[in-house]
Design an enzyme around this catalytic site. Structure first.
Site, PDB file in Angstrom:
ATOM      1  N   SER A 204     -60.510  28.946  46.731  1.00  0.00           N
ATOM      2  CA  SER A 204     -60.868  28.540  48.107  1.00  0.00           C
ATOM      3  C   SER A 204     -59.993  29.190  49.154  1.00  0.00           C
ATOM      4  O   SER A 204     -58.771  28.998  49.159  1.00  0.00           O
ATOM      5  CB  SER A 204     -60.678  27.024  48.267  1.00  0.00           C
ATOM      6  OG  SER A 204     -61.798  26.347  47.858  1.00  0.00           O
TER       7      SER A 204
ATOM      8  N   HIS B  79     -65.663  30.486  49.768  1.00  0.00           N
ATOM      9  CA  HIS B  79     -66.037  31.219  48.545  1.00  0.00           C
ATOM     10  C   HIS B  79     -67.111  32.251  48.896  1.00  0.00           C
ATOM     11  O   HIS B  79     -68.218  31.894  49.304  1.00  0.00           O
ATOM     12  CB  HIS B  79     -66.552  30.250  47.470  1.00  0.00           C
ATOM     13  CG  HIS B  79     -65.491  29.347  46.954  1.00  0.00           C
ATOM     14  ND1 HIS B  79     -64.785  29.602  45.807  1.00  0.00           N
ATOM     15  CD2 HIS B  79     -64.977  28.212  47.471  1.00  0.00           C
ATOM     16  CE1 HIS B  79     -63.891  28.646  45.621  1.00  0.00           C
ATOM     17  NE2 HIS B  79     -63.992  27.786  46.620  1.00  0.00           N
TER      18      HIS B  79
ATOM     19  N   HIS C 261     -68.161  25.708  40.837  1.00  0.00           N
ATOM     20  CA  HIS C 261     -67.430  24.532  40.352  1.00  0.00           C
ATOM     21  C   HIS C 261     -68.365  23.592  39.581  1.00  0.00           C
ATOM     22  O   HIS C 261     -69.568  23.533  39.850  1.00  0.00           O
ATOM     23  CB  HIS C 261     -66.835  23.753  41.536  1.00  0.00           C
ATOM     24  CG  HIS C 261     -66.019  24.593  42.469  1.00  0.00           C
ATOM     25  ND1 HIS C 261     -66.586  25.313  43.498  1.00  0.00           N
ATOM     26  CD2 HIS C 261     -64.692  24.842  42.521  1.00  0.00           C
ATOM     27  CE1 HIS C 261     -65.638  25.968  44.152  1.00  0.00           C
ATOM     28  NE2 HIS C 261     -64.475  25.702  43.575  1.00  0.00           N
TER      29      HIS C 261
ATOM     30  N   TYR D 208     -68.250  20.392  39.996  1.00  0.00           N
ATOM     31  CA  TYR D 208     -68.687  19.330  40.910  1.00  0.00           C
ATOM     32  C   TYR D 208     -69.902  19.726  41.748  1.00  0.00           C
ATOM     33  O   TYR D 208     -70.528  18.896  42.400  1.00  0.00           O
ATOM     34  CB  TYR D 208     -67.534  18.867  41.826  1.00  0.00           C
ATOM     35  CG  TYR D 208     -67.006  19.908  42.797  1.00  0.00           C
ATOM     36  CD1 TYR D 208     -67.733  20.327  43.901  1.00  0.00           C
ATOM     37  CD2 TYR D 208     -65.752  20.459  42.610  1.00  0.00           C
ATOM     38  CE1 TYR D 208     -67.254  21.281  44.776  1.00  0.00           C
ATOM     39  CE2 TYR D 208     -65.250  21.416  43.471  1.00  0.00           C
ATOM     40  CZ  TYR D 208     -66.008  21.823  44.563  1.00  0.00           C
ATOM     41  OH  TYR D 208     -65.524  22.771  45.425  1.00  0.00           O
ATOM     42  N   GLU D 209     -70.260  21.018  41.728  1.00  0.00           N
ATOM     43  CA  GLU D 209     -71.464  21.444  42.452  1.00  0.00           C
ATOM     44  C   GLU D 209     -72.732  21.202  41.621  1.00  0.00           C
ATOM     45  O   GLU D 209     -73.828  21.569  42.034  1.00  0.00           O
ATOM     46  CB  GLU D 209     -71.363  22.918  42.821  1.00  0.00           C
ATOM     47  CG  GLU D 209     -70.262  23.203  43.838  1.00  0.00           C
ATOM     48  CD  GLU D 209     -70.148  24.681  44.187  1.00  0.00           C
ATOM     49  OE1 GLU D 209     -70.833  25.114  45.116  1.00  0.00           O
ATOM     50  OE2 GLU D 209     -69.377  25.394  43.510  1.00  0.00           O
TER      51      GLU D 209
ATOM     52  N   ALA E 262     -56.665  26.607  45.343  1.00  0.00           N
ATOM     53  CA  ALA E 262     -56.042  25.749  46.342  1.00  0.00           C
ATOM     54  C   ALA E 262     -55.815  24.404  45.657  1.00  0.00           C
ATOM     55  O   ALA E 262     -56.672  23.954  44.895  1.00  0.00           O
ATOM     56  CB  ALA E 262     -56.960  25.593  47.540  1.00  0.00           C
TER      57      ALA E 262
ATOM     58  N   MET F 256     -59.533  21.040  41.616  1.00  0.00           N
ATOM     59  CA  MET F 256     -60.888  20.831  41.078  1.00  0.00           C
ATOM     60  C   MET F 256     -61.435  22.084  40.409  1.00  0.00           C
ATOM     61  O   MET F 256     -62.655  22.283  40.372  1.00  0.00           O
ATOM     62  CB  MET F 256     -61.825  20.406  42.217  1.00  0.00           C
ATOM     63  CG  MET F 256     -61.341  19.197  43.012  1.00  0.00           C
ATOM     64  SD  MET F 256     -62.453  18.858  44.389  1.00  0.00           S
ATOM     65  CE  MET F 256     -61.484  17.694  45.344  1.00  0.00           C
ATOM     66  N   SER F 257     -60.566  22.925  39.905  1.00  0.00           N
ATOM     67  CA  SER F 257     -61.057  24.175  39.286  1.00  0.00           C
ATOM     68  C   SER F 257     -60.057  24.655  38.235  1.00  0.00           C
ATOM     69  O   SER F 257     -59.210  23.905  37.780  1.00  0.00           O
ATOM     70  CB  SER F 257     -61.229  25.256  40.359  1.00  0.00           C
ATOM     71  OG  SER F 257     -59.966  25.665  40.840  1.00  0.00           O
TER      72      SER F 257
ATOM     73  N   ASN G 150     -52.103  21.227  50.826  1.00  0.00           N
ATOM     74  CA  ASN G 150     -51.931  19.928  51.499  1.00  0.00           C
ATOM     75  C   ASN G 150     -51.118  19.036  50.581  1.00  0.00           C
ATOM     76  O   ASN G 150     -51.048  19.287  49.375  1.00  0.00           O
ATOM     77  CB  ASN G 150     -53.309  19.279  51.744  1.00  0.00           C
ATOM     78  CG  ASN G 150     -54.094  19.124  50.453  1.00  0.00           C
ATOM     79  OD1 ASN G 150     -54.705  20.083  49.972  1.00  0.00           O
ATOM     80  ND2 ASN G 150     -54.050  17.949  49.867  1.00  0.00           N
TER      81      ASN G 150
ATOM     82  N   HIS H 130     -61.205  19.468  53.701  1.00  0.00           N
ATOM     83  CA  HIS H 130     -61.338  20.853  53.243  1.00  0.00           C
ATOM     84  C   HIS H 130     -60.930  21.825  54.357  1.00  0.00           C
ATOM     85  O   HIS H 130     -60.440  22.918  54.090  1.00  0.00           O
ATOM     86  CB  HIS H 130     -62.767  21.131  52.766  1.00  0.00           C
ATOM     87  CG  HIS H 130     -62.908  22.446  52.053  1.00  0.00           C
ATOM     88  ND1 HIS H 130     -62.204  22.754  50.906  1.00  0.00           N
ATOM     89  CD2 HIS H 130     -63.646  23.555  52.341  1.00  0.00           C
ATOM     90  CE1 HIS H 130     -62.518  23.983  50.512  1.00  0.00           C
ATOM     91  NE2 HIS H 130     -63.387  24.492  51.367  1.00  0.00           N
TER      92      HIS H 130
HETATM   93  N1  HPA Z   1     -56.890  17.361  45.572  1.00  0.00           N
HETATM   94  C1  HPA Z   1     -57.767  18.016  44.785  1.00  0.00           C
HETATM   95  N2  HPA Z   1     -58.123  19.269  44.996  1.00  0.00           N
HETATM   96  C2  HPA Z   1     -57.585  19.914  46.043  1.00  0.00           C
HETATM   97  C3  HPA Z   1     -56.668  19.287  46.911  1.00  0.00           C
HETATM   98  C4  HPA Z   1     -56.309  17.946  46.659  1.00  0.00           C
HETATM   99  O1  HPA Z   1     -55.491  17.320  47.376  1.00  0.00           O
HETATM  100  N3  HPA Z   1     -56.317  20.216  47.835  1.00  0.00           N
HETATM  101  C5  HPA Z   1     -56.999  21.348  47.552  1.00  0.00           C
HETATM  102  N4  HPA Z   1     -57.773  21.179  46.457  1.00  0.00           N
END
Ligand code: HPA
Length: 271
Positions: free
Chosen positions: A31, A62, A84, A86-87, A114, A210-211, A234, A246
């Site tokens: 990302s 992406h 992903h 989750y998609e 990320a 998430m990847s 973050n 996001h």
């Molecule tokens: N959690 C899960 N996936 C993420 C996060 C997060 O805080 N930041 C970027 N991808």
């Protein structure tokens, strides 16, 4: 086997349309981290949507392109973006590109993402030392693809110590501070609750995302050497009291992109 046939037909299509020889390294850009491709020499871009059996991501950040080019004379291939689980994709769909790349005899894979930080701060680049994947579907479920690897692949050295050492050395040379830690994969797409994060922190997790892990498991099964790099975009839920978004993830990747590009170029030159 239907899935294996799809992998092979994708490989054949790429072979028939592009020069896929002598690629030394594959790179997956997560990302917001896609701008590295602008630094390739003689780049050729292929849209995921033109590649048989590749799917595309609708997630912002992406670009859905496979890019072949050179860094300091080394031929590399880049996935500028990824799909992903989750998609709504199956684990087999998520990991098909890695299977295909492994068939071009590419030995090294650098995989980036990320991630939310449980330790450290936003903007930090973290080398993945190991991962936690206790709760998610394993991408190797189903008939074992014997041409790639064993039914029960060993996962004790998934992230290459040699590549981690090269990355640290490059970081020191360039004055870019890198840390090392444990990445936990959760499917998303909802972010974690503060309690999820409290529990994961007790388990020793440094970053959540998430990847990456499904692709890494498949890369290991396909006998590739893996280096994982998380960009901590973050602080994870509850570590700060700011709501997660996001937009913040993409904003942080833009801020660190100079360092990210420098470190990637340095590592690729050293491998
Ligand atoms: N959690 C899960 N996936 C993420 C996060 C997060 O805080 N930041 C970027 N991808």
């Amino acid at each position: 086997m239907e899935y294996l046939n799809r992998i092979i037909s994708t490989k054949d299509w790429l072979n028939n349309n592009y020069d896929m020889n002598n690629i030394e390294l594959a790179l997956v850009l997560g990302s917001g981290l896609g701008s590295f491709v602008e630094h390739l020499d003689n780049a050729i871009e292929i849209d995921f949507s033109d590649i048989p059996n590749f799917k595309t991501s609708k997630v912002e950040g992406h670009k859905n392109k496979l890019v072949i080019g050179y860094i300091s004379g080394k031929k590399i291939i880049i996935m500028q973006g990824r799909i992903h689980y989750y998609e709504g994709n199956t684990m087999q769909e998520v990991t098909l590109p890695i299977r295909v790349l492994s068939l071009f005899n590419i030995k090294n894979l650098i995989i980036t993402n990320a991630a939310g930080g449980l330790t450290g701060e936003a903007g930090q680049l973290m080398l993945i030392e190991d991962h936690l994947d206790l709760f998610c579907e394993n991408p190797l479920i189903g008939d074992n693809l014997e041409v790639f690897g064993d039914r029960f692949p060993d996962m004790s050295n998934v992230y290459s110590k040699e590549l981690i050492e090269i990355a640290f050395k490059t970081g020191r040379k360039l004055g870019i501070n890198l840390t090392k830690g444990i990445y936990c994969y959760l499917t998303g797409p909802s972010y974690e609750t503060p309690f999820d994060i409290k529990v994961l922190k007790k388990l020793g997790v440094n970053a959540v995302g998430m990847s990456t892990v499904p692709e890494v498991i498949v890369a290991k099964h396909s006998k590739m050497k893996v280096l994982g790099i998380s960009c901590i975009t973050n602080l994870a839920a509850g570590i700060s009291n700011k709501p997660l978004s996001h937009a913040e993830v993409v904003e942080t990747t833009t801020k660190v992109s100079d360092d990210f590009i420098k470190i990637l170029r340095g590592i690729i030159e050293e491998i």
